[in-house]
Write a protein that holds these residues in place. Structure first.
Motif, mmCIF file in Angstrom:
data_model
loop_
_atom_site.group_PDB
_atom_site.id
_atom_site.type_symbol
_atom_site.label_atom_id
_atom_site.label_comp_id
_atom_site.label_asym_id
_atom_site.label_seq_id
_atom_site.Cartn_x
_atom_site.Cartn_y
_atom_site.Cartn_z
ATOM 1 N N SER A 1 39.746 43.682 36.107
ATOM 2 C CA SER A 1 40.022 44.523 34.932
ATOM 3 C C SER A 1 40.957 43.797 33.969
ATOM 4 C CB SER A 1 40.636 45.853 35.355
ATOM 5 O OG SER A 1 39.728 46.591 36.143
ATOM 6 N N ASP B 1 33.738 48.220 32.633
ATOM 7 C CA ASP B 1 34.563 48.080 33.840
ATOM 8 C C ASP B 1 34.071 49.052 34.912
ATOM 9 O OD1 ASP B 1 36.474 47.507 35.696
ATOM 10 O OD2 ASP B 1 38.179 47.719 34.335
ATOM 11 N N GLU B 2 33.370 48.542 35.890
ATOM 12 C CA GLU B 2 32.770 49.332 36.972
ATOM 13 C C GLU B 2 31.976 50.530 36.421
ATOM 14 O OE1 GLU B 2 34.540 49.432 40.654
ATOM 15 O OE2 GLU B 2 36.175 48.054 40.201
HETATM 16 MG MG MG Z 1 39.654 47.085 38.134
#
Ligand code: MG
Ligand code: ADP
Length: 241
Positions: free
Chosen positions: A45, A166-167
């Motif tokens: 991240s 992000d994910e």
């Molecule tokens: Mg992360």
């Protein structure tokens, strides 16, 4: 499009310092479809946030579209971010008291587009993502997959050249995850660079380049989803945390 040279990033907390990124070198061309993998806390991240100019790096250089990011004024960075980058997050980050259409239209509000016009454009994007009939619904009336599609429509509405996710499938079941990946693939087919963070091999293997972070550095880069050797190694690594 993206050129990182010897990027370092530390977080200082009290009198301790956590060195998260320890010399990242990376080139990503316009139109690439990339995933970033690595164990929890490996700095995925952090790296994505630096790429999206949501966070600063301490050392090294970052060029985005041939523009050096370091020492850029906050105003200039915000302008570049608005014009180039769309963000998608695991938790969707929708505004709970705005309906689907208003959520999608939000970036245009910040650009000063009048309500009527921005809602018409938002409806086009909702339609593209198969959610036209959900325009008036609030986020809490929608499934995870629908919420993520709303978030993707919101990311696309300012016509970015780069999507950072992000994910994006982290909170979704397998079938819905694959649907979201299909959407990201289509977006990439339109020439938009897509960079996503994921924990899951099957998700990563749908991208064309997998970047694996380990100990603050790029441990390996795998092209075209060739995970034959990688899967085993990565599973072992996960078992040790
Ligand atoms: Mg992360
Ligand atoms: P990942 O996304 O790979 O799980 P992160 O990039 O979120 O990892 O975090 C890397 C490390 O940096 C973690 O140990 C995390 O706790 C720490 N970290 C992340 N953001 C901050 C912050 N704003 N302040 C202090 N530490 C942070």
């Amino acid at each position: 499009m993206i050129k990182l040279n010897n990027i370092h990033k530390s977080y200082v907390m009290g009198n301790s310092k956590l060195h998260v990124l320890k010399g990242i070198n990376l080139d990503i061309e316009q139109g690439e479809f990339v995933s970033i993998m690595g164990s929890s806390g490996s700095g995925k991240s952090t790296l994505l946030n630096i790429l999206g100019m949501l966070d600063n790096h301490d050392q090294g250089s970052y060029y985005l579209n041939n523009q050096q990011i370091k020492n850029m004024s906050e105003k200039k960075a915000a302008q570049l971010r608005n014009e180039l980058v769309g963000f998608v997050f695991q938790s969707f980050n929708l505004i709970s008291f705005k309906n689907a259409m208003e959520n999608v239209a939000l970036p245009l509000y910040y650009k000063g587009v009048k309500r009527k016009k921005r809602n018409i454009i938002a409806m086009e994007y909702l339609d593209k993502l198969g959610l036209k009939d959900w325009a008036e619904h609030m986020p809490n009336e929608m499934s995870g997959g629908q919420k993520q599609r709303i978030a993707i429509a919101r990311a696309l509405i300012s016509k970015p050249k780069l999507i950072l996710a992000d994910e994006p499938t982290g909170a979704l079941d397998t079938t819905t995850s694959y649907e979201v990946m299909e959407i990201l693939k289509e977006i990439n087919n339109d020439g938009i660079t897509v960079i996503l963070v994921t924990h899951e091999h099957d998700i990563a293997s749908m991208t064309k380049k997998i970047i694996r972070l380990k100990d603050g550095q790029i441990h390996e880069i795998i092209r075209n989803g060739d995970l034959t050797n990688f899967r085993e190694a990565y599973t072992k690594e996960l078992e040790t945390i």
